[in-house]
Design an enzyme around this catalytic site. Structure first.
Site, PDB file in Angstrom:
ATOM      1  N   ASN A  23       0.947  -1.190  -0.124  1.00  0.00           N
ATOM      2  CA  ASN A  23       0.125  -0.023   0.083  1.00  0.00           C
ATOM      3  C   ASN A  23       0.838   1.197  -0.102  1.00  0.00           C
ATOM      4  O   ASN A  23       1.746   1.288   1.002  1.00  0.00           O
ATOM      5  CB  ASN A  23      -0.993  -0.011   1.368  1.00  0.00           C
ATOM      6  N   CYS A  85      -7.510   3.799   7.568  1.00  0.00           N
ATOM      7  CA  CYS A  85      -6.784   3.192   6.676  1.00  0.00           C
ATOM      8  C   CYS A  85      -5.747   2.475   7.770  1.00  0.00           C
ATOM      9  O   CYS A  85      -4.696   3.163   8.211  1.00  0.00           O
ATOM     10  CB  CYS A  85      -6.268   4.080   5.768  1.00  0.00           C
ATOM     11  N   GLY A  86      -5.710   1.007   7.796  1.00  0.00           N
ATOM     12  CA  GLY A  86      -4.949   0.276   8.585  1.00  0.00           C
ATOM     13  C   GLY A  86      -3.448   0.617   8.128  1.00  0.00           C
ATOM     14  O   GLY A  86      -2.461   0.814   9.187  1.00  0.00           O
ATOM     15  N   GLU A 231     -10.439  -1.877  -2.789  1.00  0.00           N
ATOM     16  CA  GLU A 231     -10.740  -0.851  -1.875  1.00  0.00           C
ATOM     17  C   GLU A 231     -11.600   0.351  -2.459  1.00  0.00           C
ATOM     18  O   GLU A 231     -11.674   0.556  -3.430  1.00  0.00           O
ATOM     19  CB  GLU A 231      -9.528  -0.170  -1.554  1.00  0.00           C
ATOM     20  N   GLY A 243      -8.953  -4.160   5.716  1.00  0.00           N
ATOM     21  CA  GLY A 243      -9.438  -5.403   5.082  1.00  0.00           C
ATOM     22  C   GLY A 243      -8.786  -6.777   5.653  1.00  0.00           C
ATOM     23  O   GLY A 243      -9.662  -7.578   5.722  1.00  0.00           O
TER      24      GLY A 243
END
Length: 297
Positions: A23, A85-86, A231, A243
């Protein structure tokens, strides 16, 4: 391909480019200079041909109180602002601990364990070496808080898509997630999952009034799953931290996985630890800084 227009000229700002398990993020430190991008500017920055390129744009703000090191905001590549957002949170935690924390804090324990403030609530962070772990909050299964249009809570929901029906789990990790267990679709391998066709259809299904992130998960063992994620507002990404937490929460709530689960994504491995309902899910994995720069408009 996303269509973007170059924003009007007149200012500039510095940024950090960060990556967490594939990411990627553009991070702007807005603690001393307000940063309020409109949707056009976000899309332009996120564009991989004409801008910097990223899955999400993140801004670091002053903490609203003395209990957090800083606050942060998040925009998806389509320009929409979101609550959580992790992997972005993990990258921010690493950047703070290694570069942005006050000098006196960098030699003390608070640079390695601290709290961040997000639109989804407080986020606890731990940083050690090149890895960052964050508490993503308590998974929320109640439909009206996901949000999901459903008459009652269930372990699986069925939604109609034209002439077919799809069964999925649903949970909020500060943002809405639909989780599809591949065996229930008759898939034999993650590579053949219909991520790019079914993903956008479910993302914008009327059952999810705020749209949804859509995870396709394959159960490999009680301590290991494989995952691909479509996403919301971005498309398929190499990794998705919330997720990963959502997939583990849905499976763990049915007793299918252990409390500690390795989640293999196209961009790398994340680890999710969740001890069950009423407890927060912890997300850990690699993170790093790629480069820094300055955008002049």
């Amino acid at each position: 391909m996303r269509q973007t227009s170059v924003p009007s000229a007149g200012h500039s700002f510095a940024f950090h480019k960060m990556v967490g398990a594939g990411n990627d993020f553009v991070v702007v430190d807005a603690r001393t200079r307000p940063f309020t991008p409109d949707a056009d500017l976000v899309r332009w920055i996120a564009d991989r041909r004409n801008g910097v390129g990223c899955d999400q744009l993140l801004a670091i703000d002053p903490a609203p109180d003395g209990e957090a090191a800083f606050a942060y905001r998040i925009w998806n590549a389509d320009g929409g602002e979101v609550a959580q957002c992790g992997n972005g949170a993990r990258c921010l935690a690493l950047l703070w601990a290694t570069e942005l924390a006050p000098v006196q804090a960098q030699t003390q324990a608070q640079a390695q364990a601290f709290r961040m403030s997000s639109a989804a609530g407080p986020v606890e962070a731990r940083v050690a070496g090149g890895a960052a772990a964050v508490s993503m909050g308590v998974p929320e299964f109640r439909p009206h808080l996901i949000p999901l249009h459903a008459t009652s809570e269930a372990t699986r929901y069925t939604i109609g898509l034209g002439d077919r029906s799809v069964r999925l789990g649903a949970v909020s990790m500060g943002n809405p997630h639909a989780v599809i267990v591949l065996e229930e679709l008759g898939e034999t391998a993650l590579a053949s999952a219909p991520v790019t066709t079914l993903g956008p259809a479910i993302e914008r299904h009327p059952a999810f009034p705020e749209r949804a992130n859509v995870g396709f998960v394959q159960l490999l063992a009680r301590d290991r799953v494989a995952l691909r994620v479509w996403e919301r507002g971005v498309g398929e990404t190499l990794a998705c931290g919330t997720g990963a937490c959502a997939a583990v929460a849905v499976l763990a709530d049915q007793g299918a996985v252990n409390e500690l689960v390795n989640v293999d994504l196209p961009g790398g491995r994340l680890v999710v630890e969740w001890q069950g309902r009423g407890t927060p899910a912890w997300l850990s994995g690699p993170a790093g800084k790629v480069f820094e720069g300055k955008i002049s408009l």
